[in-house]
Design a protein around this motif. Structure first.
Motif, mmCIF file in Angstrom:
data_model
loop_
_atom_site.group_PDB
_atom_site.id
_atom_site.type_symbol
_atom_site.label_atom_id
_atom_site.label_comp_id
_atom_site.label_asym_id
_atom_site.label_seq_id
_atom_site.Cartn_x
_atom_site.Cartn_y
_atom_site.Cartn_z
ATOM 1 N N LEU A 13 0.837 -1.205 0.000
ATOM 2 C CA LEU A 13 0.000 0.000 0.000
ATOM 3 C C LEU A 13 0.866 1.248 0.000
ATOM 4 O O LEU A 13 0.609 2.197 -0.743
ATOM 5 N N PHE A 14 1.914 1.256 0.815
ATOM 6 C CA PHE A 14 2.856 2.381 0.859
ATOM 7 C C PHE A 14 3.476 2.635 -0.519
ATOM 8 O O PHE A 14 3.549 3.777 -0.982
ATOM 9 N N ALA A 15 3.903 1.568 -1.179
ATOM 10 C CA ALA A 15 4.523 1.713 -2.500
ATOM 11 C C ALA A 15 3.532 2.271 -3.515
ATOM 12 O O ALA A 15 3.858 3.162 -4.308
ATOM 13 N N GLY A 16 2.295 1.775 -3.473
ATOM 14 C CA GLY A 16 1.296 2.225 -4.434
ATOM 15 C C GLY A 16 0.908 3.673 -4.241
ATOM 16 O O GLY A 16 0.726 4.422 -5.210
ATOM 17 N N LEU A 17 0.787 4.102 -2.998
ATOM 18 C CA LEU A 17 0.330 5.463 -2.719
ATOM 19 C C LEU A 17 1.385 6.521 -3.024
ATOM 20 O O LEU A 17 1.105 7.712 -2.943
ATOM 21 N N ALA A 18 2.595 6.089 -3.395
ATOM 22 C CA ALA A 18 3.621 7.051 -3.818
ATOM 23 C C ALA A 18 3.217 7.792 -5.083
ATOM 24 O O ALA A 18 3.748 8.865 -5.373
ATOM 25 N N THR A 19 2.259 7.242 -5.838
ATOM 26 C CA THR A 19 1.746 7.989 -6.995
ATOM 27 C C THR A 19 1.121 9.306 -6.532
ATOM 28 O O THR A 19 1.198 10.320 -7.218
ATOM 29 N N GLY A 20 0.512 9.276 -5.335
ATOM 30 C CA GLY A 20 -0.056 10.497 -4.781
ATOM 31 C C GLY A 20 1.010 11.519 -4.443
ATOM 32 O O GLY A 20 0.799 12.729 -4.585
ATOM 33 N N ILE A 185 6.607 7.685 -8.181
ATOM 34 C CA ILE A 185 6.470 9.139 -8.071
ATOM 35 C C ILE A 185 6.290 9.807 -9.437
ATOM 36 O O ILE A 185 5.332 10.570 -9.641
ATOM 37 N N PRO A 186 7.159 9.543 -10.429
ATOM 38 C CA PRO A 186 6.940 10.170 -11.734
ATOM 39 C C PRO A 186 5.676 9.671 -12.434
ATOM 40 O O PRO A 186 5.104 10.373 -13.262
ATOM 41 N N GLU A 187 5.229 8.455 -12.102
ATOM 42 C CA GLU A 187 3.973 7.971 -12.679
ATOM 43 C C GLU A 187 2.802 8.805 -12.162
ATOM 44 O O GLU A 187 1.860 9.096 -12.904
#
Length: 287
Positions: A13-20, A185-187
């Motif tokens: 979840l932490f890795a996925g929410l880095a898009t935010g 992050i860049p995504e």
């Protein structure tokens, strides 16, 4: 076992929410720090490549050799490794370049890096925010939604990779989660910018970027539920080998080329070496 599953899921979840995080950087900074992005992407690639070849592939090999013998176990490991590459390669192939997060984009616009259109768009950003035509608005909105879907599809196998790794070894899982988060992050930037330009709403841009990141834990959860009834030493070894292949492909096909595009010639390489050093040091300290 329950604590291990919860820990692995929270890391995913932490890795996925880095898009935010990427979305916030794009929406509240006047200009993205491309040098930082370049180093971060290189760092992420270094972690992924090192851990794939030094930890994940050997673990898969040990599991499969123990069950099937040296010759067959080695063969199964190699096949699964390249099958992971094939899987993520097919996903890339099925998603057109315009919406593919592994294709290098000009970070502020989602356009091809260095193109005249991209440079013009950034130079006239303030004008674009208020003066877009209806056709341009629709095109940007469509681009943002399409990129969110594309990133969501890519995040499924990445989520499974993070989850399975964390289940087997929490330290390795944490390192992979950090690498994937940097990669995301860049995504997040790529999704949020065209939506913001099209709608003028930072809330809508952030929401769509945030939702695309949720595909990461969704991939972990769905993959886990499907695999759980069949999970044994053979399946675990095959999944580990495939995870290694997926991460190597993502690093070589997406992260390193993007790192080179966003920064100066050696930023991405410095980041990659730093990522390998940090990963190697953490593995030694945790021995």
């Amino acid at each position: 076992m329950d604590n291990a599953i919860l820990y692995a899921f929270l890391l995913t979840l932490f890795a996925g929410l880095a898009t935010g995080v990427g979305s916030l950087l794009a929406l509240f900074a006047k200009r993205t720090n491309t040098a930082f992005l370049s180093v971060a992407l290189g760092f992420s690639a270094g972690v992924m490549i090192y851990v794939s070849f030094v930890e994940i592939f050997p673990k898969a090999l040990d599991e499969l050799v123990a069950v099937h013998g040296e010759q067959s176990g080695t063969l199964y490991t190699v096949i699964a490794f390249f099958a992971g590459m094939l899987l993520i390669g097919l996903i890339d192939k099925l998603i057109p370049t315009a919406g593919n997060p592994h294709e290098s984009k000009y970070v502020e616009t989602g356009s091809a890096t260095g193109s005249a259109a991209a440079e013009s768009a950034v130079a006239n950003a303030d004008v674009q925010k208020t003066g877009l035509s209806h056709k341009a608005t629709n095109r940007l909105k469509k681009m943002g939604v399409f990129m969110a879907l594309a990133i969501g599809i890519h995040n499924f196998p990445e989520g499974l990779a993070t989850f399975i790794s964390a289940m087997d070894d929490p330290a390795i899982g944490l390192a992979i989660a950090i690498a994937v988060a940097l990669h995301n992050i860049p995504e997040g930037i790529a999704v949020s910018v065209p939506i913001y330009y099209a709608t003028g709403s930072k809330r809508k841009a952030f929401r769509l970027s945030f939702l695309s990141g949720l595909a990461e834990p969704a991939g972990a959860l769905i993959g886990f539920l499907i695999l759980m009834p069949f999970l044994n030493d053979t399946i675990l070894g095959l999944v580990f080998a495939a995870v290694g292949g997926i991460m190597v492909f993502i690093s070589l096909d997406g992260l390193l080329p993007a790192a080179r595009e966003y920064g100066k010639a050696h930023h991405g390489m410095y980041g990659m070496v730093a990522g390998m050093i940090v990963m190697a040091s953490s593995l030694i300290l945790l021995m």
